[in-house]
Design a protein around this motif. Structure first.
Motif, PDB file in Angstrom:
ATOM      1  N   ARG A 143      23.927  64.207  12.051  1.00 37.77           N
ATOM      2  CA  ARG A 143      22.329  63.673  12.206  1.00 37.77           C
ATOM      3  C   ARG A 143      21.670  63.664  11.222  1.00 37.77           C
ATOM      4  O   ARG A 143      21.196  64.747  10.352  1.00 37.77           O
ATOM      5  CB  ARG A 143      21.545  64.786  12.659  1.00 37.77           C
ATOM      6  CG  ARG A 143      20.673  64.042  13.991  1.00 37.77           C
ATOM      7  CD  ARG A 143      19.528  64.970  14.810  1.00 37.77           C
ATOM      8  NE  ARG A 143      20.277  65.346  15.593  1.00 37.77           N
ATOM      9  CZ  ARG A 143      20.347  64.286  16.899  1.00 37.77           C
ATOM     10  NH1 ARG A 143      19.718  63.457  16.608  1.00 37.77           N
ATOM     11  NH2 ARG A 143      21.908  64.405  18.222  1.00 37.77           N
ATOM     12  N   ALA A 144      20.060  63.472  10.610  1.00 36.89           N
ATOM     13  CA  ALA A 144      19.827  62.527   9.757  1.00 36.89           C
ATOM     14  C   ALA A 144      18.383  64.115   9.732  1.00 36.89           C
ATOM     15  O   ALA A 144      18.841  64.397  10.347  1.00 36.89           O
ATOM     16  CB  ALA A 144      18.976  61.262  10.146  1.00 36.89           C
ATOM     17  N   TRP A 156      23.771  78.223   6.543  1.00 39.93           N
ATOM     18  CA  TRP A 156      23.312  77.185   7.956  1.00 39.93           C
ATOM     19  C   TRP A 156      22.496  76.218   7.961  1.00 39.93           C
ATOM     20  O   TRP A 156      22.229  75.518   7.102  1.00 39.93           O
ATOM     21  CB  TRP A 156      21.877  78.923   7.721  1.00 39.93           C
ATOM     22  CG  TRP A 156      21.913  79.691   8.720  1.00 39.93           C
ATOM     23  CD1 TRP A 156      22.201  80.772   7.599  1.00 39.93           C
ATOM     24  CD2 TRP A 156      22.199  80.487   9.728  1.00 39.93           C
ATOM     25  NE1 TRP A 156      22.373  82.253   8.458  1.00 39.93           N
ATOM     26  CE2 TRP A 156      22.399  81.517   9.967  1.00 39.93           C
ATOM     27  CE3 TRP A 156      21.378  80.037  11.009  1.00 39.93           C
ATOM     28  CZ2 TRP A 156      22.099  82.774  11.091  1.00 39.93           C
ATOM     29  CZ3 TRP A 156      21.680  80.704  12.631  1.00 39.93           C
ATOM     30  CH2 TRP A 156      22.500  82.090  12.123  1.00 39.93           C
ATOM     31  N   LEU A 157      23.072  75.404   9.363  1.00 38.60           N
ATOM     32  CA  LEU A 157      23.315  74.288   9.603  1.00 38.60           C
ATOM     33  C   LEU A 157      21.663  74.186  10.615  1.00 38.60           C
ATOM     34  O   LEU A 157      21.683  75.093  11.308  1.00 38.60           O
ATOM     35  CB  LEU A 157      23.887  73.923  10.223  1.00 38.60           C
ATOM     36  CG  LEU A 157      24.952  73.124   9.567  1.00 38.60           C
ATOM     37  CD1 LEU A 157      25.522  73.824   8.591  1.00 38.60           C
ATOM     38  CD2 LEU A 157      25.530  72.221   9.576  1.00 38.60           C
ATOM     39  N   GLU A 158      20.331  73.483   9.654  1.00 39.58           N
ATOM     40  CA  GLU A 158      18.943  74.055  10.537  1.00 39.58           C
ATOM     41  C   GLU A 158      18.247  72.394  11.088  1.00 39.58           C
ATOM     42  O   GLU A 158      18.522  72.157   9.536  1.00 39.58           O
ATOM     43  CB  GLU A 158      18.479  74.905  10.907  1.00 39.58           C
ATOM     44  CG  GLU A 158      17.898  74.810   9.418  1.00 39.58           C
ATOM     45  CD  GLU A 158      17.401  76.662   9.037  1.00 39.58           C
ATOM     46  OE1 GLU A 158      17.145  76.688  10.136  1.00 39.58           O
ATOM     47  OE2 GLU A 158      17.575  76.953   8.188  1.00 39.58           O
ATOM     48  N   PRO A 183      30.326  58.961   7.967  1.00 40.80           N
ATOM     49  CA  PRO A 183      30.384  58.920   9.660  1.00 40.80           C
ATOM     50  C   PRO A 183      32.132  58.734   9.438  1.00 40.80           C
ATOM     51  O   PRO A 183      32.818  58.468   8.447  1.00 40.80           O
ATOM     52  CB  PRO A 183      30.255  57.250  10.044  1.00 40.80           C
ATOM     53  CG  PRO A 183      28.579  57.086   9.020  1.00 40.80           C
ATOM     54  CD  PRO A 183      29.164  57.546   7.887  1.00 40.80           C
ATOM     55  N   THR A 184      33.274  58.906  10.645  1.00 37.82           N
ATOM     56  CA  THR A 184      33.985  59.448  10.331  1.00 37.82           C
ATOM     57  C   THR A 184      34.560  59.043  12.148  1.00 37.82           C
ATOM     58  O   THR A 184      33.619  59.242  13.060  1.00 37.82           O
ATOM     59  CB  THR A 184      34.736  60.110   9.934  1.00 37.82           C
ATOM     60  OG1 THR A 184      36.037  60.407   9.737  1.00 37.82           O
ATOM     61  CG2 THR A 184      33.999  61.980  10.431  1.00 37.82           C
ATOM     62  N   MET A 212      23.815  68.697  16.120  1.00 37.44           N
ATOM     63  CA  MET A 212      24.144  68.561  14.757  1.00 37.44           C
ATOM     64  C   MET A 212      24.276  67.066  14.273  1.00 37.44           C
ATOM     65  O   MET A 212      24.608  66.713  13.241  1.00 37.44           O
ATOM     66  CB  MET A 212      24.895  69.913  14.201  1.00 37.44           C
ATOM     67  CG  MET A 212      23.917  70.948  14.341  1.00 37.44           C
ATOM     68  SD  MET A 212      22.373  71.011  13.352  1.00 37.44           S
ATOM     69  CE  MET A 212      22.187  72.535  13.821  1.00 37.44           C
ATOM     70  N   THR A 213      25.025  66.608  15.048  1.00 34.26           N
ATOM     71  CA  THR A 213      25.356  65.276  14.691  1.00 34.26           C
ATOM     72  C   THR A 213      25.100  63.942  15.899  1.00 34.26           C
ATOM     73  O   THR A 213      24.403  64.245  17.187  1.00 34.26           O
ATOM     74  CB  THR A 213      27.585  65.162  15.377  1.00 34.26           C
ATOM     75  OG1 THR A 213      27.558  65.602  16.519  1.00 34.26           O
ATOM     76  CG2 THR A 213      27.919  66.265  14.631  1.00 34.26           C
ATOM     77  N   VAL A 214      25.079  63.444  15.388  1.00 33.67           N
ATOM     78  CA  VAL A 214      25.276  61.451  16.291  1.00 33.67           C
ATOM     79  C   VAL A 214      26.446  61.071  16.496  1.00 33.67           C
ATOM     80  O   VAL A 214      27.197  61.014  15.580  1.00 33.67           O
ATOM     81  CB  VAL A 214      24.647  60.642  15.985  1.00 33.67           C
ATOM     82  CG1 VAL A 214      22.834  61.825  15.684  1.00 33.67           C
ATOM     83  CG2 VAL A 214      24.210  60.415  13.855  1.00 33.67           C
ATOM     84  N   THR A 215      26.673  60.141  17.530  1.00 31.36           N
ATOM     85  CA  THR A 215      28.008  59.315  17.361  1.00 31.36           C
ATOM     86  C   THR A 215      27.668  58.418  17.941  1.00 31.36           C
ATOM     87  O   THR A 215      26.673  57.642  18.253  1.00 31.36           O
ATOM     88  CB  THR A 215      28.165  59.797  19.091  1.00 31.36           C
ATOM     89  OG1 THR A 215      28.630  61.433  18.994  1.00 31.36           O
ATOM     90  CG2 THR A 215      29.895  59.254  19.767  1.00 31.36           C
TER      91      THR A 215
END
Length: 217
Positions: A143-144, A156-158, A183-184, A212-215
């Motif tokens: 995600r941006a 850490w991802l935040e 994107p994958t 944390m991701t976008v689809t």
């Protein structure tokens, strides 16, 4: 790549713990459990013994919920009743944990590794977490606005807009994160990541569930 005997199933473990600044104790009458922390106090009235045991253990660190319940004895004539009681206990624990999910840390671990892979940590009182499977051929990426920082021995991802943070404990999880920079698809991740497919998809599901991701399409 993590080696695994062909005839040995991969053993992933889903662990539960309370936020490190949460204290668990009984009220003065010994009738309710109090969970105290910076966000206030949660009160659990007349908890079942299995619920109290789970919360006291989770205060000390990550646990497997299945370890709280005795395995059924197939040789005992009441084995079916034992299984039923165990399921009821498991359901009771999960019900309470859903109500206090803003205090609950979810950790993914693998039996063959030394230590956890990643942890999803609530960052807001409204935080609710469920691992989210991504369809195999849908595109997915970070995600941006998600940032990656180093604190101690962990990444850490935040993001300011998200209700969870993700602590990366091991390089296996970081490999998956790095592949999500573009994107994958889950199928492509499984092909490229030097990991067992089940572990790759479990890491992705935890990242997706934490937002944390976008689809894409």
């Amino acid at each position: 790549m993590i080696p695994a005997p062909e005839d040995a199933p991969l053993r992933l473990h889903h662990l539960w713990s309370l936020h490190e600044d949460t204290a668990v104790g009984w009220d003065e009458e010994g009738q309710a459990l109090l969970l105290s922390g910076p966000q206030g106090t949660e009160r659990i009235e007349a908890p079942a013994s299995v619920v109290a045991e789970a919360l006291h253990r989770m205060e000390m660190g990550p646990i497997r919920l299945a370890n709280l319940l005795p395995p059924p004895d197939a040789s005992h004539p009441a084995a079916g009743d034992t299984r039923h009681a165990g399921q009821d206990g498991y359901t009771a624990v999960l019900s309470v944990l859903r109500d206090i999910s803003h205090l609950v840390i979810r950790t993914l671990s693998m039996e063959d590794l030394k230590g956890p892979v990643l942890s999803v940590v609530p960052a807001r009182r409204t935080a609710r977490f469920v691992p989210a499977a991504v369809p195999p051929q849908r595109t997915v990426g970070l995600r941006a606005g998600v940032t990656i920082t180093v604190r101690g021995n962990a990444f850490w991802l935040e993001s300011r807009t998200l209700e969870h943070r993700v602590e990366i404990h091991r390089p296996e999880a970081m490999w998956v994160v790095s592949l999500l920079a573009w994107p994958t698809t889950p199928d492509a991740l499984v092909e490229v990541a030097p990991l067992p497919a089940e572990l790759t998809l479990a890491i992705l599901a935890h990242l997706a569930g934490a937002g944390m991701t976008v689809t894409g399409p």
